[in-house]
Write a protein that holds these residues in place. Structure first.
Motif, short mmCIF file in Angstrom:
data_model
loop_
_atom_site.label_atom_id
_atom_site.label_comp_id
_atom_site.label_asym_id
_atom_site.label_seq_id
_atom_site.Cartn_x
_atom_site.Cartn_y
_atom_site.Cartn_z
N GLY A 1 0.81 -1.21 0.00
CA GLY A 1 0.00 0.00 0.00
C GLY A 1 0.84 1.25 0.00
N LYS A 2 1.85 1.28 0.86
CA LYS A 2 2.71 2.46 0.91
C LYS A 2 3.51 2.61 -0.39
N ARG A 3 3.91 1.46 -0.93
CA ARG A 3 4.67 1.52 -2.19
C ARG A 3 3.83 2.18 -3.28
N PHE A 4 2.58 1.74 -3.42
CA PHE A 4 1.75 2.30 -4.47
C PHE A 4 1.34 3.74 -4.17
N GLU A 5 1.18 4.07 -2.91
CA GLU A 5 0.93 5.48 -2.57
C GLU A 5 2.12 6.34 -2.99
N ALA A 6 3.33 5.81 -2.80
CA ALA A 6 4.53 6.55 -3.21
C ALA A 6 4.58 6.71 -4.73
N TYR A 7 4.02 5.75 -5.46
CA TYR A 7 3.95 5.88 -6.92
C TYR A 7 2.91 6.90 -7.36
N GLY A 8 2.04 7.30 -6.45
CA GLY A 8 0.99 8.25 -6.81
C GLY A 8 -0.36 7.61 -7.04
N TRP A 9 -0.57 6.42 -6.49
CA TRP A 9 -1.84 5.72 -6.65
C TRP A 9 -2.78 6.02 -5.48
N HIS A 10 -4.06 5.87 -5.74
CA HIS A 10 -5.10 5.90 -4.72
C HIS A 10 -5.23 4.47 -4.19
N VAL A 11 -5.01 4.26 -2.90
CA VAL A 11 -4.94 2.92 -2.33
C VAL A 11 -6.05 2.73 -1.29
N GLN A 12 -6.73 1.58 -1.40
CA GLN A 12 -7.74 1.19 -0.42
C GLN A 12 -7.47 -0.24 0.04
N HIS A 13 -8.06 -0.60 1.19
CA HIS A 13 -7.90 -1.93 1.74
C HIS A 13 -9.27 -2.55 2.01
N VAL A 14 -9.44 -3.79 1.64
CA VAL A 14 -10.63 -4.56 1.97
C VAL A 14 -10.16 -5.77 2.76
N ALA A 15 -10.65 -5.89 3.98
CA ALA A 15 -10.12 -6.89 4.91
C ALA A 15 -10.53 -8.31 4.57
N ASP A 16 -11.62 -8.48 3.82
CA ASP A 16 -12.09 -9.83 3.50
C ASP A 16 -12.79 -9.80 2.15
N VAL A 17 -12.28 -10.57 1.21
CA VAL A 17 -12.85 -10.59 -0.14
C VAL A 17 -14.30 -11.05 -0.14
N ASN A 18 -14.71 -11.78 0.89
CA ASN A 18 -16.10 -12.25 0.96
C ASN A 18 -17.07 -11.18 1.42
N ASP A 19 -16.56 -10.02 1.82
CA ASP A 19 -17.41 -8.89 2.23
C ASP A 19 -17.77 -8.10 0.97
N LEU A 20 -18.85 -8.52 0.32
CA LEU A 20 -19.21 -7.93 -0.96
C LEU A 20 -19.55 -6.45 -0.83
N ALA A 21 -20.17 -6.06 0.26
CA ALA A 21 -20.53 -4.65 0.44
C ALA A 21 -19.29 -3.77 0.52
N ALA A 22 -18.28 -4.21 1.28
CA ALA A 22 -17.04 -3.44 1.39
C ALA A 22 -16.31 -3.40 0.05
N LEU A 23 -16.31 -4.52 -0.64
CA LEU A 23 -15.65 -4.59 -1.94
C LEU A 23 -16.35 -3.70 -2.95
N ASP A 24 -17.67 -3.72 -2.95
CA ASP A 24 -18.45 -2.89 -3.87
C ASP A 24 -18.19 -1.41 -3.62
N ALA A 25 -18.13 -1.02 -2.35
CA ALA A 25 -17.88 0.38 -2.01
C ALA A 25 -16.48 0.80 -2.45
N ALA A 26 -15.51 -0.09 -2.29
CA ALA A 26 -14.14 0.24 -2.70
C ALA A 26 -14.05 0.44 -4.21
N ILE A 27 -14.73 -0.41 -4.97
CA ILE A 27 -14.70 -0.26 -6.44
C ILE A 27 -15.38 1.05 -6.84
N ALA A 28 -16.49 1.37 -6.18
CA ALA A 28 -17.17 2.63 -6.49
C ALA A 28 -16.27 3.82 -6.19
#
Length: 675
Positions: free
Chosen positions: A212-239
Motif C-alpha cells: 500500500g505504501k509503495r503504491f501510494e509513493a507511486y501516486g496511486w489511490h490505495v484502499q484496503h478490503v479486509a475480506d474478499v467475501n465482504d461484498l458490500a465493502a468490496l463494492d464500495a471500494a470499487i465505487a
C-alpha cells in the motif's frame, strides 16, 4: 458510463453464484490433473462482483470498442476467468471448461489472446499483465483526448486488473506502476490479491513490502478490503476507485487461497496442484454444494449469471446510440476512428516515405530512421511512442508534436523513462487496446531487458514496433557493456518476430514501410550509431528488395557467380568492397543484402534459389554472433562473426582487431571457391 442497477439477489443465491466459480475451477484442475485451483477459489467473490455489477462488457460482442478491459495478471488462475466468461454467456461452452489444458482447447493453462472470447491479453509471466493494463489505460486516455467532443464521449471506459504477490515481486510491475502513477491514469483500477502464499511457502520467506505504501509513493489511490467475501465493502471500494479520476487505484484485498478446502486452504498446496478427488468432495460439502457431480452448475445460478451478462451489455446499446449521434455530428472523426480500429492504412500513406540521395543518404541508419518516422507520423496519426529515456540517441521523437502526459493525453511523444521492460509491456497493452500502433526505442543490447514483453507481443501477433539502435561493436568507445553480440541471434530465434537490419538509408526507408504495413506480429528495426556510406541505387539494385528479406544487391560481372557474399546492416559495405576485390582477381562474386532472415524465409523456393543459387558457396559476415547465419550459408559456406565480447575503442579499430574486414571476407571467399 453507468450500467443498469444490479438487482438485489437472495444471499443464498449470490453465494451459489460465487461457489459455482470455485467448484468449476476445482473440477477443471482436477480433470486436467494439473493447474492452480487455490487462487480462483479465493478470488471468486471479486470476480463475481466485478463481472456482474461493474465491468461494462458484452458477452455477445467481446470486441466492441468502448468495453471495459479486464486483465488477469495472475494468469495461472486462468480458471477464474474461464469460469466467469462461461457463466456470463461468452462463446465458451462447459465442454471447453472440461477440456482445460488440453490440445487445441479454448481453455489453455494460462489465458491466451486470440484463443478465448473475452481474454484481452496473454498472461502468465508474472507482472506482464500489470504493464498491459497500464498500456490499455494509456490508449484509452489518448483516444479519448483525440476523438471525444463535447456531448459525444465515444471513448470512455475503465481498465481493471487483478495481480498477486508474484506480480508485485516482479520488477516489471514496479516499472509499470511507477509510470501509471506519474501519468495519472485515473481509469486504471487494480486489485492486489493479498493471500500471503507462494509456491515455496508463505510470502514472508522473501517478501515484506508494504504494498500500500509503495503504491501510494507511486501516486496511486490505495484502499484496503479486509475480506474478499465482504461484498458490500468490496463494492464500495470499487465505487470509490471509479470516482477517483486523477490517480490510478489499487484495492488491496485479503483472501484465503483455496478458500473452503478443509485441508488445503491457506497453504502452498492449494496453489499449483489439484486438490485431489477426496478433497474436492470435502470442499463441496463445506460449501453446502448441492451436488458432488463434476462441473455442476445450479440452474438458478446460471440464470442469475446470464441475466447479469445481459444487464452489463446494456452499456453497449447505450454506446451504440452515442456512436450514431457522434457519426452524424463528426463524420470525418468517426471515419478516422473506424479506420484506426480496423487497422486500415490511409490511401497514399507510403508516398510520405522520403527518398535518399548522395546528398542526404550518407547517414547512420538511426538518423535515417528518425527522418522516415517523422515523415510517416504526419500521415499516420496512430503512430505513437518514444523511447526508454534515449529519444535523442534513438531518433524516436516526433518533431513539433506534444508529449503524452496527464495534462496532454492527446500527445504522441511518450517518455517511458529508464524502464525497458515496462515499456515493452505497456506497448503490448496499447496495441491490444486498438487504435494505436506503438513504437519504442532503446539500444539493442537492452532488448534483453524487455525480451519477455517482446516474446509475448510475438505470441499474440501484435503490431508493436521496436527501434533498436547502437546495433553492434560499431558504437565504439562505450565498450562491451553496451555493444550487442548475441542479441541479433537471440531476437531471430523468437517465432513471429520480424527482425530488420537495413544496410543504408534507402533500406531503412523500405524497412519502415514493411513495419508499418506488417500486421502479423512485432517488428524490430536494428539500426547503427555510426555513419553509413551511401549506396548508389543507380548502380546497385533497388532497396525495394528489402520487403522480400534478401535480394541481389550487385551481381557478378561476366557470368554466373562463383561465390555469394552476404551480410546485413553496416557490414553490407564490406561485402560490396570485397566483391570488387575478388573480381579484380578474376573471381565472380554476387553480393546479397539480407536485411531480414524472417521475411526471406517466407519467400517461395524459386525466389530463394534465385538469390542464393544451389551449388554456389557462400560467405556471410556480421558484427554479431554467427549462429543465425549457418542456415543460410550451407555446408560449403563460412560465417565471419563475433564469439566474444567487444571492447572500448574507436569502432574502426575494433572491427580490425576482431577480424571484420574486407580482407578477411576476400580470404574466406578464396577458400570456399577453391573448396
Amino acid at each position: 458510463m453507468a450500467t443498469a442497477t444490479a438487482p438485489t439477489l437472495d444471499p443464498a443465491l449470490e453465494k451459489r453464484c460465487i461457489d459455482t466459480i470455485r467448484t468449476l475451477a476445482m473440477d477443471a484442475v482436477q480433470a486436467a490433473e494439473s493447474g492452480h485451483p487455490g487462487t480462483p477459489m479465493a478470488l471468486a467473490p471479486l470476480a463475481y462482483l466485478l463481472f456482474t455489477r461493474h465491468l461494462r462488457h458484452d458477452p455477445k460482442d467481446p470486441h466492441w470498442p468502448d468495453r471495459d478491459r479486464f486483465v488477469l495478471s495472475v494468469g495461472h488462475a486462468s480458471m477464474l476467468l474461464y469460469s466467469v466468461l462461461h457463466l456470463s454467456g461468452y462463446d465458451l461452452s462447459l465442454e471447453e471448461l472440461k477440456q482445460f489444458r488440453q490440445w487445441e482447447s479454448r481453455t489453455p493453462g494460462h489465458p491466451e489472446y486470440g484463443y478465448t472470447p473475452g481474454v484481452e491479453t496473454t498472461t502468465g509471466p508474472l507482472g506482464q499483465g500489470i504493464g498491459n493494463a497500464v498500456g490499455m489505460a494509456v490508449a484509452e486516455a489518448h483516444l479519448a483526448a483525440t476523438f471525444n467532443r463535447e456531448g459525444h464521449a465515444v471513448v470512455d471506459h475503465h481498465t481493471y486488473f487483478i495481480a498477486g504477490d508474484g506480480d508485485l515481486m516482479e520488477g516489471v510491475s514496479h516499472e509499470a506502476a511507477s509510470f501509471a502513477g506519474h501519468f495519472g491514469l485515473g481509469k486504471l483500477i487494480g486489485f492486489y490479491d493479498d493471500n500471503q502464499i507462494t509456491i515455496d511457502g508463505r510470502t514472508d520467506l522473501t517478501y515484506s513490502d508494504d504494498a500500500g505504501k509503495r503504491f501510494e509513493a507511486y501516486g496511486w489511490h490505495v484502499q484496503h478490503v479486509a475480506d474478499v467475501n465482504d461484498l458490500a465493502a468490496l463494492d464500495a471500494a470499487i465505487a470509490a476507485a471509479k470516482a477517483e479520476t486523477a490517480r490510478p487505484s489499487l484495492i488491496i484485498v485479503k483472501t484465503i487461497i483455496g478458500f473452503g478446502s478443509p485441508n488445503r486452504a491457506d497453504s502452498s498446496k492449494a496453489h499449483g496442484e489439484p486438490l485431489g478427488k477426496e478433497e474436492v468432495v470435502l470442499t463441496k460439502r463445506a460449501y453446502g454444494w448441492p451436488s458432488e457431480q463434476p462441473f455442476f452448475v445450479p440452474d438458478d445460478a446460471r440464470e442469475a449469471w446470464l441475466a447479469a451478462g445481459r444487464r452489463q451489455a446494456e452499456a453497449h446499446g447505450a454506446w451504440t446510440a452515442r456512436w450514431d449521434a457522434y457519426r452524424a455530428a463528426e463524420p470525418a472523426l468517426a471515419a478516422e476512428f473506424e479506420r484506426r480500429l480496423a487497422k486500415r492504412l490511409p490511401d497514399g500513406w507510403d508516398a510520405a516515405v522520403p527518398s535518399f540521395t548522395a546528398e542526404n543518404g550518407a547517414v547512420a541508419s538511426r538518423a535515417a530512421s528518425g527522418t522516415v518516422l517523422n515523415a510517416l507520423a504526419a500521415k499516420l496519426p496512430e503512430l505513437m511512442g518514444g523511447s526508454a529515456d534515449l529519444a535523442p540517441s534513438n531518433n524516436t521523437a516526433l518533431k513539433g508534436l506534444p508529449a503524452y502526459s496527464a495534462a496532454t493525453p492527446g500527445g504522441r511523444n511518450m517518455h517511458f523513462g529508464v524502464r525497458e521492460h515496462g515499456m515493452g509491456a505497456i506497448m503490448n497493452g496499447m496495441a491490444l487496446h486498438g487504435g494505436i500502433v506503438p513504437y519504442g526505442g532503446t539500444f539493442l543490447v537492452f532488448a534483453d531487458y524487455m525480451r519477455p514483453a517482446i516474446r509475448l507481443a510475438a505470441l499474440m501477433h501484435q503490431q508493436v514496433l521496436y527501434v533498436f539502435t547502437h546495433d553492434s561493436i560499431g558504437l565504439g568507445e562505450d565498450g562491451p557493456t553496451h555493444q550487442p553480440v548475441e542479441q541479433l541471434t537471440a531476437l531471430r530465434c523468437i517465432p513471429n518476430l520480424t527482425v530488420m537490419r537495413p544496410a543504408d538509408a534507402s533500406e531503412t526507408a523500405e524497412a519502415w514501410k514493411v513495419a508499418v504495413a506488417h500486421r502479423d506480429g512485432p517488428v524490430a528495426l536494428v539500426l547503427t550509431r555510426q555513419k553509413l556510406g551511401y549506396i548508389d541505387r543507380t548502380k546497385y539494385a533497388s532497396a525495394e528488395g528489402v520487403a522480400r528479406g534478401a535480394y541481389v544487391l550487385r551481381d557478378a560481372d561476366g557470368g554466373a557467380p562463383q561465390v555469394v557474399l552476404m551480410s546485413s546492416g553496416s557490414e553490407v559495405a564490406l561485402v560490396l568492397e570485397a566483391a570488387r576485390k575478388l573480381e579484380a582477381e578474376g573471381i565472380r562474386a554476387r553480393t546479397v543484402s539480407v536485411p531480414s532472415m524472417e521475411l526471406f524465409a517466407k519467400q517461395d523456393a524459386e525466389y530463394q534459389r534465385a538469390v542464393l543459387p544451389a551449388g554456389v558457396p557462400r560467405v556471410a559476415i556480421e558484427a554479431a554472433h554467427p549462429m543465425s547465419w549457418y542456415r543460410l550459408v550451407g555446408d560449403r559456406g563460412t560465417v565471419l562473426g563475433i564469439e566474444r565480447f567487444g571492447a572500448s575503442a574507436p569502432y574502426q579499430r575494433i572491427f580490425e582487431e576482431l577480424g571484420l574486414t574486407v580482407d578477411r571476407v576476400v580470404e574466406a571467399a578464396r577458400r570456399v571457391v577453391k573448396g
